[in-house]
Design a protein around this motif. Structure first.
Motif, PDB file in Angstrom:
ATOM      1  N   SER A  99       0.827  -1.199   0.000  1.00  0.00           N
ATOM      2  CA  SER A  99       0.000   0.000   0.000  1.00  0.00           C
ATOM      3  C   SER A  99       0.867   1.257   0.000  1.00  0.00           C
ATOM      4  N   ARG A 196      -6.775   4.268  -5.110  1.00  0.00           N
ATOM      5  CA  ARG A 196      -7.284   3.332  -4.112  1.00  0.00           C
ATOM      6  C   ARG A 196      -7.818   2.055  -4.766  1.00  0.00           C
ATOM      7  N   SER A 199      -4.876   0.071  -6.040  1.00  0.00           N
ATOM      8  CA  SER A 199      -4.145  -0.495  -4.913  1.00  0.00           C
ATOM      9  C   SER A 199      -4.836  -1.744  -4.388  1.00  0.00           C
ATOM     10  N   GLU A 200      -6.139  -1.676  -4.248  1.00  0.00           N
ATOM     11  CA  GLU A 200      -6.893  -2.822  -3.728  1.00  0.00           C
ATOM     12  C   GLU A 200      -6.742  -4.041  -4.633  1.00  0.00           C
TER      13      GLU A 200
END
Length: 214
Positions: A99, A196, A199-200
């Protein structure tokens, strides 16, 4: 990286500020233009100073770029080394690292390209020193985190050398190849929502390949 010392007549705070301004100007321009090819004159203009100060503080443009790598990577390496020492599950450590890595490339999308280009174009001595400072610690961290994960029964055995290339490629590529987003997906800018979401999915895929089979 500074090849010329400040003179006695130069206030240290003023010198540090100008030096930092030049580094920030180079960073801002590479982010904005999505290229490493930024003329010294443009960097100086962005910083609002005379271009001769690039030579004064850094020796040349290459010195400025090495200093920028130091500014952007030294803290990240230190934080990774601290993370490795923390008492937590190996899978949690790895998720935190991935992350943070994606956040770093989101903030500095030029970073991996600049590191690779500098190692390629500079002397072997400089390239080896950059590798020692900014790449070897990552390899060492991956070797240790993977070994700890295997011992804990969380990870399957993997070659940490290959893991480095897989992780860096996955975490960096969307930011260093933004024109793919522009021309294929009609996305001109990577905002925090897209960061985001990426990233997930990236972390899910990397961890999926790392976790032990049950």
């Amino acid at each position: 990286m500074n090849t010329t010392a400040l003179t006695d007549e130069t206030p240290v705070s003023a010198g540090a500020s100008t030096r930092d301004d030049l580094l920030q100007a180079a960073s801002d321009l590479m982010c904005r233009r999505d290229t490493l090819s930024i003329p010294i004159a443009d960097i100086a203009a962005e910083a609002g100073v005379n271009s001769a100060l690039v030579k004064y503080y850094f020796g040349n443009k290459s010195g400025l770029m090495r200093a920028l790598l130091g500014r952007d990577l030294t803290l990240a390496v230190s934080q990774l080394e601290e993370l490795v020492e923390m008492e937590m599950r190996p899978s949690t450590k790895m998720r935190y690292h991935l992350s943070g890595l994606i956040k770093m490339y989101f903030k500095y999308p030029y970073l991996q390209r600049l590191l690779t280009a500098t190692m390629r174009d500079e002397t072997d001595e400089i390239g080896a020193e950059l590798a020692r400072l900014y790449i070897q610690p990552i390899h060492d961290a991956y070797e240790r985190m993977i070994a700890e994960g295997v011992d804990a029964g969380e990870f399957q055995p993997l070659d940490h050398r290959f893991f480095y290339f897989i992780v860096i490629g996955a975490c960096d590529h969307i930011f260093s190849s933004r024109y793919v987003l522009k021309y294929i997906h009609k996305i001109d800018e990577i905002d925090d929502d897209l960061r985001r979401a990426y990233s997930e999915q990236a972390i899910s895929m990397i961890m999926g390949g790392l976790m032990a089979r049950t």
